[in-house]
Each structure stands twice: as C-alpha cells, then as structure tokens.
Design a protein around this motif. Structure first.
Motif, PDB file in Angstrom:
ATOM      1  N   ASP A   1     -13.521  -7.808 -13.614  1.00 46.97           N
ATOM      2  CA  ASP A   1     -11.958  -8.141 -13.619  1.00 46.97           C
ATOM      3  C   ASP A   1     -10.759  -8.227 -13.040  1.00 46.97           C
ATOM      4  OD1 ASP A   1     -12.902  -8.366 -16.736  1.00 46.97           O
ATOM      5  OD2 ASP A   1     -12.955  -6.732 -16.860  1.00 46.97           O
ATOM      6  N   LEU A   2      -9.910  -9.402 -12.742  1.00 47.44           N
ATOM      7  CA  LEU A   2      -9.585  -8.488 -11.315  1.00 47.44           C
ATOM      8  C   LEU A   2      -8.011  -8.736 -12.154  1.00 47.44           C
ATOM      9  CD1 LEU A   2     -11.244 -11.231  -8.679  1.00 47.44           C
ATOM     10  CD2 LEU A   2     -11.115  -8.344  -8.617  1.00 47.44           C
ATOM     11  N   CYS A   3      -6.617  -8.033 -11.788  1.00 50.58           N
ATOM     12  CA  CYS A   3      -5.677  -8.241 -11.542  1.00 50.58           C
ATOM     13  C   CYS A   3      -4.553  -8.787 -10.824  1.00 50.58           C
ATOM     14  CB  CYS A   3      -4.986  -7.270 -12.009  1.00 50.58           C
ATOM     15  SG  CYS A   3      -3.201  -7.302 -12.802  1.00 50.58           S
ATOM     16  N   VAL A   4      -4.029  -9.924 -10.685  1.00 53.06           N
ATOM     17  CA  VAL A   4      -3.381 -10.890  -9.455  1.00 53.06           C
ATOM     18  C   VAL A   4      -1.746 -11.516  -9.690  1.00 53.06           C
ATOM     19  CG1 VAL A   4      -3.032 -13.069  -8.686  1.00 53.06           C
ATOM     20  CG2 VAL A   4      -5.640 -12.438  -9.785  1.00 53.06           C
ATOM     21  N   ILE A   5      -1.401 -10.280  -9.144  1.00 52.34           N
ATOM     22  CA  ILE A   5       0.159  -9.654  -8.993  1.00 52.34           C
ATOM     23  C   ILE A   5       1.060 -10.686  -7.835  1.00 52.34           C
ATOM     24  CG2 ILE A   5       1.351  -8.331  -9.331  1.00 52.34           C
ATOM     25  CD1 ILE A   5      -0.620  -6.437 -10.434  1.00 52.34           C
ATOM     26  N   ARG A   6       1.871 -11.851  -7.900  1.00 52.76           N
ATOM     27  CA  ARG A   6       2.605 -11.911  -6.718  1.00 52.76           C
ATOM     28  C   ARG A   6       3.803 -11.344  -7.246  1.00 52.76           C
ATOM     29  NH1 ARG A   6       1.701 -18.891  -8.318  1.00 52.76           N
ATOM     30  NH2 ARG A   6       0.179 -18.898  -8.795  1.00 52.76           N
ATOM     31  N   HIS A   7       3.956 -11.386  -5.880  1.00 52.35           N
ATOM     32  CA  HIS A   7       5.357 -10.331  -5.421  1.00 52.35           C
ATOM     33  C   HIS A   7       6.048 -10.734  -4.584  1.00 52.35           C
ATOM     34  CE1 HIS A   7       3.890  -7.344  -3.395  1.00 52.35           C
ATOM     35  NE2 HIS A   7       2.891  -7.986  -3.322  1.00 52.35           N
ATOM     36  N   ILE A   8       7.123  -9.600  -4.996  1.00 51.79           N
ATOM     37  CA  ILE A   8       8.182  -9.628  -3.184  1.00 51.79           C
ATOM     38  C   ILE A   8       7.847  -8.286  -2.799  1.00 51.79           C
ATOM     39  CG2 ILE A   8      10.483  -9.851  -2.304  1.00 51.79           C
ATOM     40  CD1 ILE A   8      10.256 -12.300  -3.853  1.00 51.79           C
ATOM     41  N   ASP A   9       7.387  -8.998  -1.422  1.00 50.05           N
ATOM     42  CA  ASP A   9       7.100  -7.017  -0.758  1.00 50.05           C
ATOM     43  C   ASP A   9       7.789  -6.699  -0.061  1.00 50.05           C
ATOM     44  OD1 ASP A   9       5.601  -5.898   1.142  1.00 50.05           O
ATOM     45  OD2 ASP A   9       6.058  -6.712   2.977  1.00 50.05           O
ATOM     46  N   ARG A  10       8.611  -5.318  -1.437  1.00 53.16           N
ATOM     47  CA  ARG A  10       9.021  -4.307  -0.558  1.00 53.16           C
ATOM     48  C   ARG A  10       8.481  -2.866  -0.394  1.00 53.16           C
ATOM     49  NH1 ARG A  10      11.833  -7.861  -0.380  1.00 53.16           N
ATOM     50  NH2 ARG A  10      13.646  -8.626  -1.456  1.00 53.16           N
ATOM     51  N   PRO A  11       8.911  -1.974   0.198  1.00 53.72           N
ATOM     52  CA  PRO A  11       8.563  -1.158   0.315  1.00 53.72           C
ATOM     53  C   PRO A  11       8.253  -0.005  -1.279  1.00 53.72           C
ATOM     54  CG  PRO A  11       9.664  -1.278   1.721  1.00 53.72           C
ATOM     55  CD  PRO A  11      10.160  -2.107   0.933  1.00 53.72           C
ATOM     56  N   GLY A  12       7.051   0.378  -1.383  1.00 52.86           N
ATOM     57  CA  GLY A  12       6.709   1.039  -2.223  1.00 52.86           C
ATOM     58  C   GLY A  12       5.822   0.476  -3.557  1.00 52.86           C
ATOM     59  N   MET A  13       6.063  -0.879  -3.221  1.00 53.08           N
ATOM     60  CA  MET A  13       5.071  -2.258  -4.510  1.00 53.08           C
ATOM     61  C   MET A  13       3.753  -1.650  -4.990  1.00 53.08           C
ATOM     62  SD  MET A  13       6.926  -3.793  -6.329  1.00 53.08           S
ATOM     63  CE  MET A  13       5.596  -4.627  -6.887  1.00 53.08           C
ATOM     64  N   VAL A  14       3.218  -1.043  -4.207  1.00 49.22           N
ATOM     65  CA  VAL A  14       1.422  -1.314  -4.205  1.00 49.22           C
ATOM     66  C   VAL A  14       1.397   0.214  -5.189  1.00 49.22           C
ATOM     67  CG1 VAL A  14      -0.760   0.028  -3.315  1.00 49.22           C
ATOM     68  CG2 VAL A  14       0.928  -2.192  -2.729  1.00 49.22           C
ATOM     69  N   GLY A  15       2.161   1.475  -4.437  1.00 50.89           N
ATOM     70  CA  GLY A  15       2.023   2.598  -5.034  1.00 50.89           C
ATOM     71  C   GLY A  15       2.606   2.545  -6.884  1.00 50.89           C
ATOM     72  N   LYS A  16       3.786   1.861  -7.157  1.00 56.98           N
ATOM     73  CA  LYS A  16       4.090   1.604  -7.938  1.00 56.98           C
ATOM     74  C   LYS A  16       2.596   0.976  -9.120  1.00 56.98           C
ATOM     75  CE  LYS A  16       9.154   1.208  -6.647  1.00 56.98           C
ATOM     76  NZ  LYS A  16       9.917   0.523  -6.891  1.00 56.98           N
ATOM     77  N   VAL A  17       2.141   0.067  -8.453  1.00 57.19           N
ATOM     78  CA  VAL A  17       1.235  -0.492  -9.725  1.00 57.19           C
ATOM     79  C   VAL A  17      -0.132   0.577  -9.879  1.00 57.19           C
ATOM     80  CG1 VAL A  17      -0.190  -2.457  -9.618  1.00 57.19           C
ATOM     81  CG2 VAL A  17       2.168  -3.225  -8.937  1.00 57.19           C
ATOM     82  N   GLY A  18      -0.092   1.003  -9.223  1.00 48.76           N
ATOM     83  CA  GLY A  18      -0.852   2.295  -8.949  1.00 48.76           C
ATOM     84  C   GLY A  18      -0.569   3.558  -9.823  1.00 48.76           C
ATOM     85  N   VAL A  19       0.635   3.886 -10.103  1.00 48.73           N
ATOM     86  CA  VAL A  19       1.102   4.616 -10.912  1.00 48.73           C
ATOM     87  C   VAL A  19       1.122   4.536 -12.290  1.00 48.73           C
ATOM     88  CG1 VAL A  19       3.272   6.593 -10.942  1.00 48.73           C
ATOM     89  CG2 VAL A  19       2.526   5.812  -9.052  1.00 48.73           C
ATOM     90  N   LEU A  20       1.455   3.448 -11.842  1.00 51.91           N
ATOM     91  CA  LEU A  20       1.919   3.146 -13.643  1.00 51.91           C
ATOM     92  C   LEU A  20       0.094   2.091 -14.095  1.00 51.91           C
ATOM     93  CD1 LEU A  20       2.960   0.845 -15.769  1.00 51.91           C
ATOM     94  CD2 LEU A  20       2.490  -1.253 -14.886  1.00 51.91           C
ATOM     95  N   LEU A  21      -0.670   1.410 -13.974  1.00 51.20           N
ATOM     96  CA  LEU A  21      -2.176   1.854 -14.588  1.00 51.20           C
ATOM     97  C   LEU A  21      -2.543   3.098 -14.539  1.00 51.20           C
ATOM     98  CD1 LEU A  21      -3.415  -1.745 -12.669  1.00 51.20           C
ATOM     99  CD2 LEU A  21      -1.578  -1.519 -14.370  1.00 51.20           C
TER     100      LEU A  21
END
Length: 525
Positions: A452-472
């Motif tokens: 299972d892969l989650c593919v996210i297209r996003h704008i490169d902004r500081p903290g994006m990886v962390g925000k996604v990790g926290v939400l999941l």
C-alpha cells in the motif's frame, strides 16, 4: 494428433466431456486430495477444472507433461498463473460464458424487486390474499443506471432498452462515442445515482471500486430507487445500504453477491425490501454448457498446435529470452497498476519507451504486461496477455512505442499514460533483481512498488513531511518508508509513503485538506 491424457477434476457438463473424449483419453476424477491429484497429474496433458480444484504451484510442479490448464469459468483465482507460465503451461478460461446468464438474472431480480414477487409469493403461501400491500411500479419509461459497460453491462443495457427504459452509465474507460453508438449517456457516479430509478453494478472489486456505492451515493438516490448487484460483493457499503433501506430512504435492493459469503447473520436479509440469491449469476444450464464447451474446444486447438482465444498467459518466447525479459514484464505490469490508480480520467494515449539494451529485445510481452496492468483493475472479465491489445483498441486507447539506447538508467522502461485532464509518467528498472521506480512525473524517487502506497503531490514547504507524519500517526497509521522528490526548492513535489495498510477515506480527506497538498491518492500494488 497423438491421443492425449485429459484429466477432469471438477464436475463438467457432459457435452464438454464428449468433446474432449474425441481428442484424448479422458479421466473424470472429482473430490481428489492434494496427494491424489499430484499423482494423477503426473502424466496428464490437459487439466480441466472449475472452481473446486486448486491448481497451486505444488500441483503444477508435480506435472510432467501438462500443456494446458482449462478453467471452465471466468475467474482463474484458483490457478497459480506464474507457476503455469514458468513451466510453459497455457491457462485457458471462458470469460464470455456467463454474460447472458448474469444479465438475465439481473432482469429477473429487477422485476422481482419492483413488483414484490418474492414477498407476494410468501404471503400467498401463508394463505393470504393481500393485493394492496404489494403494489409495484412499471420499468417502462424509467432510467436504468449501469455502472460498468463491459460485456455484461452492455447485455443489460440492450435488454433495458427493449423494455423501453432510458439507459445511462458510468464507465470512465469507455469513450463517449462508443457509449453514444449504444444509445447510452455517460455520467459520473454521483450524477448517475441522482438520475436513475434503478442502479446495477457490473465492475470488478478493486481498491478503487470497493464501497463505490456508500452513504454519499445513497443520499443522492431517489426514494423509489432500487439498487442491484450481481457483480461482486464489496462494491456497496452494506452498513450504509442497511441504514438507508431500514428507514425506506430508497425503495429496495436486489443482491446476488455479498461482502461475506455465505452472508450468515447479515442484517440486510432481515429487511422486507431486500431480495437476494446465493451468487447464482452463472448458475444456468446454458452457462455451464458454454463454459465447458468453450474451454474444451480451445484446449483441443492448443493440443493441435493451433492458436486459441481466451489464453490467460502467453509463454511464446524461448525460455532463455523469457527469463531475460520476465523481470521487465513484472515492472511493466506494476507501472500499469500504478498509472491507472493515479489517473482519474479516461485513458486516451499510452507511450512506452524501451531504454538501454532492452530496446534491442522483442518487447511485445512487456507491452502486453503493461496493458494488462493498466486495464485489469477496471474490467470485470479478466484482461490477459492475449486480449489486452484488443481491449485497449476497443476503448480507442492509442499506443505508441519507442526506443532510446543512451540514457542514465541503463536497461529501463518509461511509460506515459494520458487522459483528458491528467498525465502520468513513470521510469523504472531492475536493481539487484527487484523492480524499482526511479522517476514519477519527472520527480526523482527510489521506490519498490509493492503493498500500500500513499502518493501525495504537494508544494515544497518547510514541515510538510512532519505534518503528514503527525496526521497519520494520530490515526494509528504506520509509515514504513517515505520518499520525497522535488525539482527545485519551494516548487511542486511528490511524497510517496509506504504504509502498513490502506488509509481510510476519512483520513485521506484530511490529507487532501492540508495546506499545500494538491492531490493525495492510495495505490495498492
């Protein structure tokens, strides 16, 4: 033709048995244990089965002369296709055998539901004469919404039109001009649910179609809507359906399939506005005759050295060539699976480029593997290496191929799949014997396409990886691996998460609502 040994291990119609007897020495042996089957298959040239026999790798490896496995039915889930292909064994099935039977059952269920025939029969047998309680509706002039315009869906549409019904359909992989030629208007799923008086499902069960009819769609339906499913259990969210039927939000449901079969304890069966059958779609004399005779004749063709239709696999290359390109066939199929799950719109155009020394090989099987990957999740009847190009052509999908010897990835494959409003490109190769995706939509990555892969297209902004990790993390979703690709700081980027299980729609919605997220999709490989 030298007489061959033909082993039949499931009940097969006598017409099919007679056809096979004219071609070889036929042995009918049903109810075999694994060890008994391993012994009997040793000198068999043809194995004919239905759903009862499991042609596993263990069974296939025990064969010494086996040339054909003939499955008298549509599905081949009980056959280890890879094991058969590796041994050069051709696997056959009968994808068209039950189309009319399923279409006719659907109409029987529709008329039974709208005229309350099962309920009225039960009342009559109780000694009652209650004419008022079972007043129904005509189907003439009503709108039938068909989800999936494959073989069965088109058979249903023809019969509906003969009844004087208007037909609308949802099938993102059927060109509009093809639908128009059938007198059918194409709609979105939600528009179909709003428009239709009757809704029937004829699509395969995939991660993309699971619960495609849920509370949101049920809330859109008319109070007199009757929904029918003779395709696969799991297409409808049964809990949401139960809640809608219990309060008469819609008129009724007619179900031949369920999420769990048999549906013991299923509350839907307690409702008076639900009728059902025990997965009877292909259970007609004609369908059984057709399935058996189709595979019998095809098996004989192969024994004669002739080409045959309905071949599920296609081992046509010398073993050394097959061994060389087989990893790239796996790569191509995974690329197709990834592309179709990322695309939201009709596929119009496919470009395949063979890179490095792969450009000098015979690549037909690689192309067919990609087509099987991109088409099989959207069609009820199986797409195989033989029919994949025909299926693509029938859907007006244009296919172009090219080569490029000099490139940075060595022996590799590049695909581009285009739709009306979207485009997906993937480059992949084989690293240490394993499939790896190296680039998606121009973003450099290094992903093994599995699970299972989650593919996210996003704008490169500081903290994006962390925000996604926290939400999941808040929803108990573990991230096994994470890849982020970008072309330049602060620009568009892609994030690929390898998660332990499929992310629910609710959580996916929260991901999509995050600042700087453009799209978020689940992909199962």
């Amino acid at each position: 033709m030298i007489m061959s040994k033909i082993l039949i291990t499931d009940a097969l119609h006598e017409n099919a048995v007679d056809i096979l007897k004219a071609a070889g020495d036929v042995e009918v042996a049903t109810g075999l244990s694994v060890e008994e089957l391993k012994e009997k298959i040793k000198d068999a040239d043809v194995l004919v089965i239905r759903s009862g026999t499991k042609a596993t790798k263990e069974i296939i490896d025990a064969s010494e002369n086996l040339k054909v496995i003939a499955r008298a039915g549509v599905g081949v889930d009980n056959v280890d296709i890879n094991a058969a292909t590796e041994k050069g064994i051709i696997v056959l099935n009968a994808p068209d055998a039950s189309s009319i039977s399923v279409a006719e059952l659907l109409f029987g269920m529709m008329l039974s539901a709208v005229r309350n025939i099962p309920q009225a029969t039960a009342s009559l047998k109780r000694g009652e004469w209650d004419r008022k309680s079972f007043k129904g509706l005509e189907v003439y002039g009503k709108t039938l919404g068909v989800v999936g315009l494959g073989r069965i869906g088109q058979q249903v549409a023809k019969r509906a039109q003969a009844f004087g019904m208007q037909v609308v359909a949802y099938d993102p992989y059927i060109p509009e001009d093809v639908a128009n030629s059938l007198g059918i208007e194409l709609l979105s799923v939600n528009d179909l649910c709003q428009t239709s008086d009757f809704i029937t499902l004829h699509v395969p069960l995939t991660p993309k179609t699971k619960h495609m009819i849920a509370k949101e769609q049920l809330d859109l339906m008319k109070p007199n809507t009757i929904i029918m499913n003779c395709a696969r259990g799991g297409l409808i969210d049964e809990e949401a359906l139960y809640n809608a039927l219990k309060v008469n939000q819609i008129r009724g449901a007619a179900l031949d399939v369920f999420e769990q079969e048999p549906p013991k304890g299923n509350p839907l069966l307690e409702l008076d506005n639900v009728i059902g059958t025990p997965h009877q779609g292909a259970s007609t004399e004609e369908a059984q005759i057709s399935a058996g005779t189709i595979v019998a004749r095809q098996a004989i063709k192969i024994l004669k050295g002739e080409s045959a239709e309905n071949v599920v696999n296609l081992p046509m290359l010398p073993s050394e060539k097959m061994n060389k390109i087989k990893p790239y066939m796996i790569l191509a199929e995974k690329m197709g699976l990834m592309a179709i799950q990322l695309l939201d719109h009709t596929i119009d155009n496919i470009e395949i480029t063979y890179l490095g020394e792969l450009a000098t090989e015979k690549t037909e099987m690689i192309k067919r593997s990609f087509l099987r990957g991109i088409l099989s999740p959207i069609l009820l009847a199986g797409v195989n290496l033989v029919n994949a190009p025909v299926v693509a052509k029938n859907r007006n999908i244009k296919i172009s191929e090219g080569t490029m010897k000099e490139n940075q990835y060595g022996n590799a494959l590049k695909i581009v799949a285009k739709g009306n409003n979207d485009e997906i490109s993937i480059i992949g190769n084989i690293v240490d014997g394993e499939v790896v995706f190296r680039k998606i939509n121009g973003y450099d990555i290094d992903v093994k396409p599995e699970g299972d892969l989650c593919v996210i297209r996003h704008i490169d902004r500081p903290g994006m990886v962390g925000k996604v990790g926290v939400l999941l993390g808040e929803y108990g979703i573990n991230i096994a691996k994470m890849q982020v690709g970008r072309k330049e700081p602060g620009g568009h980027s892609i994030m690929i998460l390898d998660v332990d299980h499929t992310i629910s729609e609710d959580v996916m919605s929260k991901l999509k609502e995050m600042d700087n997220v453009r799209t978020a999709k689940m992909v199962t490989l």
